[in-house]
Design a protein around this motif. Structure first.
Motif, PDB file in Angstrom:
ATOM      1  N   UNK A 257       0.796  -1.224   0.000  1.00  0.00           N
ATOM      2  CA  UNK A 257       0.000   0.000   0.000  1.00  0.00           C
ATOM      3  C   UNK A 257       0.825   1.268   0.000  1.00  0.00           C
ATOM      4  N   UNK A 258       1.853   1.321   0.844  1.00  0.00           N
ATOM      5  CA  UNK A 258       2.717   2.507   0.935  1.00  0.00           C
ATOM      6  C   UNK A 258       3.953   2.377   0.063  1.00  0.00           C
ATOM      7  N   UNK A 259       4.071   1.281  -0.656  1.00  0.00           N
ATOM      8  CA  UNK A 259       5.245   1.038  -1.495  1.00  0.00           C
ATOM      9  C   UNK A 259       6.245   0.143  -0.789  1.00  0.00           C
ATOM     10  N   UNK A 260       7.057  -0.538  -1.566  1.00  0.00           N
ATOM     11  CA  UNK A 260       8.040  -1.476  -1.015  1.00  0.00           C
ATOM     12  C   UNK A 260       9.086  -0.770  -0.163  1.00  0.00           C
ATOM     13  N   UNK A 261       9.451   0.437  -0.530  1.00  0.00           N
ATOM     14  CA  UNK A 261      10.496   1.161   0.175  1.00  0.00           C
ATOM     15  C   UNK A 261      10.154   1.447   1.622  1.00  0.00           C
ATOM     16  N   UNK A 262       8.885   1.518   1.946  1.00  0.00           N
ATOM     17  CA  UNK A 262       8.439   1.793   3.314  1.00  0.00           C
ATOM     18  C   UNK A 262       8.148   0.518   4.099  1.00  0.00           C
ATOM     19  N   UNK A 263       8.063  -0.585   3.431  1.00  0.00           N
ATOM     20  CA  UNK A 263       7.632  -1.834   4.059  1.00  0.00           C
ATOM     21  C   UNK A 263       8.762  -2.525   4.815  1.00  0.00           C
ATOM     22  N   UNK A 264       8.404  -3.143   5.911  1.00  0.00           N
ATOM     23  CA  UNK A 264       9.323  -3.986   6.699  1.00  0.00           C
ATOM     24  C   UNK A 264       8.858  -5.444   6.657  1.00  0.00           C
ATOM     25  N   UNK A 265       7.876  -5.734   5.786  1.00  0.00           N
ATOM     26  CA  UNK A 265       7.270  -7.052   5.698  1.00  0.00           C
ATOM     27  C   UNK A 265       8.314  -8.151   5.499  1.00  0.00           C
ATOM     28  N   UNK A 266       8.162  -9.225   6.271  1.00  0.00           N
ATOM     29  CA  UNK A 266       8.998 -10.413   6.135  1.00  0.00           C
ATOM     30  C   UNK A 266       8.068 -11.594   5.917  1.00  0.00           C
ATOM     31  N   UNK A 267       8.282 -12.302   4.807  1.00  0.00           N
ATOM     32  CA  UNK A 267       7.501 -13.508   4.507  1.00  0.00           C
ATOM     33  C   UNK A 267       8.498 -14.663   4.436  1.00  0.00           C
ATOM     34  N   UNK A 268       8.651 -15.435   5.522  1.00  0.00           N
ATOM     35  CA  UNK A 268       9.646 -16.508   5.518  1.00  0.00           C
ATOM     36  C   UNK A 268       9.517 -17.465   4.330  1.00  0.00           C
ATOM     37  N   UNK A 269       8.309 -17.757   3.887  1.00  0.00           N
ATOM     38  CA  UNK A 269       8.106 -18.681   2.763  1.00  0.00           C
ATOM     39  C   UNK A 269       8.652 -18.123   1.453  1.00  0.00           C
ATOM     40  N   UNK A 270       8.895 -16.822   1.400  1.00  0.00           N
ATOM     41  CA  UNK A 270       9.387 -16.185   0.174  1.00  0.00           C
ATOM     42  C   UNK A 270      10.906 -16.062   0.132  1.00  0.00           C
ATOM     43  N   UNK A 271      11.587 -16.509   1.172  1.00  0.00           N
ATOM     44  CA  UNK A 271      13.032 -16.299   1.298  1.00  0.00           C
ATOM     45  C   UNK A 271      13.836 -16.838   0.110  1.00  0.00           C
ATOM     46  N   UNK A 272      13.416 -17.944  -0.466  1.00  0.00           N
ATOM     47  CA  UNK A 272      14.154 -18.525  -1.593  1.00  0.00           C
ATOM     48  C   UNK A 272      13.559 -18.131  -2.938  1.00  0.00           C
TER      49      UNK A 272
END
Length: 170
Positions: free
Chosen positions: A136-151
């Protein structure tokens, strides 16, 4: 002959994994892939091959490991699969530059959304072999961590749309 898109992980992003696209193209041609092209400098390779997905993935990863001296993750999709990723985007009504598909080798785990951390205004949905995220605020502002996406490796929907279009050219 199948049309494929290979998405390299962590190439030419944030100063890591420098690989000129001309070198990537030459590497793919030397490996026997046909009608090879690249799209933008973030590790998007388009090509045709009579080999199956697993074989082209292994071939590209082996060439990249020889070149880089370390493993480089590669996600491979057929032209039809890339078009399906675009069509399945659950956030199609949102800005395409703020929405990504994170490409994975296999299906995301059912608990991928539940295990996401530091979520604020991001919307997350699971796809066939992708995780979709709208920032919503753009990737640059996000701190989101999705462990399943690590690879995995992410591409915004503008890039996904262009790759689907280019891969569909016979």
């Amino acid at each position: 002959m199948t049309s494929f898109v290979a998405l390299l992980r962590a190439v030419n992003v944030g100063g890591t994994g420098k690989l000129p696209m001309a070198d990537l193209k030459a590497m793919a041609e030397a490996a026997g892939l046909q009608r090879v092209s690249t799209y933008i400098a973030s590790g998007n390779l388009l090509f045709h091959s009579p080999l199956g997905e697993a074989d082209v993935k292994a071939l590209i990863e082996a060439r990249l490991a020889d070149h880089a001296g370390r493993p480089v993750g590669v996600m491979v999709r057929t032209a039809a699969e890339m078009a399906a990723v675009l069509a399945a985007n659950p956030f199609a009504h949102e800005a395409p530059n703020r929405t990504v598909a994170i490409f994975l080798d296999g299906p995301p785990p059912a608990d991928a959304i539940a295990k996401a951390r530091l979520r604020r205004d991001e919307a997350i949905a699971l796809g066939r072999r992708e995780i979709y995220v709208h920032y919503g605020e753009g990737m640059g502002q996000s701190k989101l961590v999705i462990p399943a996406a690590a690879a995995g490796t992410a591409r915004n929907m503008n890039t996904v749309a262009k790759l689907a279009e280019l891969a569909a050219i016979p």
